[in-house]
Design a protein around this motif. Structure first.
Motif, short mmCIF file in Angstrom:
data_model
loop_
_atom_site.label_atom_id
_atom_site.label_comp_id
_atom_site.label_asym_id
_atom_site.label_seq_id
_atom_site.Cartn_x
_atom_site.Cartn_y
_atom_site.Cartn_z
N VAL A 86 0.97 -1.14 -0.02
CA VAL A 86 0.08 0.13 0.02
C VAL A 86 0.76 1.19 -0.01
O VAL A 86 1.54 1.64 0.94
N CYS A 87 0.80 2.13 -1.03
CA CYS A 87 1.65 3.27 -1.17
C CYS A 87 1.00 4.49 -0.69
O CYS A 87 1.54 5.53 -0.16
N GLU A 88 -0.47 4.34 -0.66
CA GLU A 88 -1.31 5.81 -0.30
C GLU A 88 -2.78 5.13 0.26
O GLU A 88 -3.25 4.40 -0.38
N GLY A 89 -3.43 5.58 1.20
CA GLY A 89 -4.70 5.49 1.74
C GLY A 89 -4.66 3.77 2.17
O GLY A 89 -3.89 3.35 3.15
N LEU A 90 -5.76 3.25 1.88
CA LEU A 90 -6.18 2.01 2.61
C LEU A 90 -6.50 1.28 1.35
O LEU A 90 -7.02 1.45 0.42
N VAL A 91 -5.97 -0.19 1.61
CA VAL A 91 -6.56 -1.33 0.39
C VAL A 91 -6.78 -2.53 1.37
O VAL A 91 -6.02 -2.91 2.34
N ASN A 92 -8.02 -3.08 0.88
CA ASN A 92 -8.41 -4.25 1.52
C ASN A 92 -7.81 -5.43 0.62
O ASN A 92 -7.71 -5.62 -0.47
N ILE A 93 -6.86 -6.15 1.55
CA ILE A 93 -6.40 -7.62 1.07
C ILE A 93 -6.88 -8.70 1.36
O ILE A 93 -6.66 -9.23 2.82
N ASN A 94 -7.48 -9.66 0.63
CA ASN A 94 -8.15 -10.79 1.16
C ASN A 94 -9.15 -10.87 2.26
O ASN A 94 -8.89 -11.37 3.36
N GLY A 95 -9.95 -9.39 2.13
CA GLY A 95 -10.86 -9.31 3.27
C GLY A 95 -10.27 -8.43 4.51
O GLY A 95 -11.00 -8.30 5.46
N GLU A 96 -9.16 -8.08 4.52
CA GLU A 96 -8.55 -7.29 5.80
C GLU A 96 -8.11 -5.94 5.02
O GLU A 96 -7.18 -5.99 4.18
N ASP A 97 -8.05 -4.73 5.96
CA ASP A 97 -7.55 -3.41 5.43
C ASP A 97 -6.31 -3.36 5.89
O ASP A 97 -5.94 -3.70 7.17
N PHE A 98 -5.34 -2.69 4.87
CA PHE A 98 -4.00 -2.54 5.15
C PHE A 98 -3.82 -1.05 4.81
O PHE A 98 -4.36 -0.51 4.07
N ALA A 99 -3.09 -0.53 5.81
CA ALA A 99 -2.59 1.16 5.79
C ALA A 99 -1.30 1.40 4.80
O ALA A 99 -0.69 0.32 4.53
N LYS A 100 -1.01 2.49 4.57
CA LYS A 100 0.11 2.99 3.88
C LYS A 100 1.21 2.33 4.65
O LYS A 100 1.23 2.39 5.78
N GLY A 101 2.17 2.12 3.74
CA GLY A 101 3.39 1.46 4.39
C GLY A 101 3.40 -0.07 4.99
O GLY A 101 4.27 -0.65 5.41
N THR A 102 2.10 -0.77 4.63
CA THR A 102 2.26 -2.02 5.05
C THR A 102 1.64 -2.94 3.68
O THR A 102 1.11 -2.33 2.46
N GLY A 103 1.54 -3.96 3.97
CA GLY A 103 1.05 -5.20 2.80
C GLY A 103 0.91 -6.41 3.27
O GLY A 103 1.03 -6.54 4.35
N GLY A 104 0.49 -7.33 2.22
CA GLY A 104 0.22 -8.66 2.60
C GLY A 104 0.72 -9.66 1.71
O GLY A 104 0.92 -9.30 0.25
N ALA A 105 1.11 -10.89 1.83
CA ALA A 105 1.59 -11.73 0.98
C ALA A 105 1.02 -13.10 1.32
O ALA A 105 0.90 -13.33 2.41
N LYS A 106 0.83 -13.99 0.38
CA LYS A 106 0.41 -15.21 0.41
C LYS A 106 0.77 -16.33 -0.58
O LYS A 106 0.89 -16.01 -1.95
#
Length: 243
Positions: free
Chosen positions: A162-182
């Motif tokens: 996530v570069c800006e704002g919020l992104v929902n990844i596989n049902g969970e919200d992630f904020a700027k500077g974070t992310g998810g891997a699977k």
């Protein structure tokens, strides 16, 4: 987009078409250009398989070509393409297999799929949660503005940062500077932190160290230049930050 429209106008005018038909054609062209994303920049060879092409032949994508639902894009080493729709950007990086699954500019909904490689998105013209990008293991729905989506075939792992704002990844919200891997076959999404790895100035020395553990981070270097260290194995993205 304007360049594309003017090119079509010149072609139509050269055919000496009656004014009534000409007006209809120009109206259609204008609406068509405003409905979909248009290629604004290409580098290297970008292959394009149009969903409307019954011959199913791969062609070379060019600036001003339009990206429509079902279209598939492949880029090779050092190749990339940028698409722009109003204020929404789609940047497809080298060695990427990308398909636009759905696009509805009226309902402000879109879905895309990254089979392999990397793509970056800045989304401003779609309803909350209605712009989705999937890989074989992840689905990212935009809640904010900008995010990157990756899938590494060697690792069999999908990533979203996530570069800006919020992104929902596989049902969970992630904020700027974070992310998810699977990883393929995994049941849980692994949470990632990128705040100290990439800053507003570029990629810190921590990225150099972390990429040994997560090769996906190499995908960040075209847009985020190294700070305090060098790496000549990638081609800088000369359009990043210029729109």
């Amino acid at each position: 987009m304007i360049i594309y429209f003017h090119m079509v106008v010149r072609v139509i005018m050269s055919l000496k078409i009656p004014l009534t038909i000409l007006f209809s054609l120009l109206t259609t062209v204008s609406l068509f250009a405003e409905e979909f994303a248009v290629a604004t920049f290409t580098r290297g060879k970008v292959s394009f398989l149009s969903a409307s092409d019954t011959s199913k032949l791969w062609k070379t994508l060019k600036v001003n070509d339009v990206l429509k639902p079902g279209d598939r894009i492949k880029t090779g080493n050092g190749s990339k393409v940028d698409f722009l729709y109003q204020e929404t950007e789609i940047r497809i990086q080298p060695n990427t297999d990308f398909t636009l699954k759905e696009w509805n500019s009226d309902k402000k909904e879109a879905k895309a799929f990254v089979q392999n490689g990397a793509a970056w998105f800045r989304v401003n013209n779609f309803k909350k949660g209605s712009f989705e990008v999937s890989t074989p293991t992840t689905t990212a729905g935009v809640r904010g503005t900008a995010f990157g989506v990756f899938f590494e075939e060697k690792e069999k792992t999908g990533y979203t940062c996530v570069c800006e704002g919020l992104v929902n990844i596989n049902g969970e919200d992630f904020a700027k500077g974070t992310g998810g891997a699977k990883k393929v076959g995994a049941t849980e999404l692994e949470k990632k932190q990128y705040k100290d790895i990439i800053t507003k100035d570029g990629a810190t020395i921590l990225l150099k160290e972390k990429r040994k553990e997560f090769p996906m981070l190499n995908r960040c270097l075209p847009c985020h230049k190294p700070i305090g260290w060098e790496d000549k194995s990638f081609t800088p993205d000369e359009t990043y930050g210029n729109k």
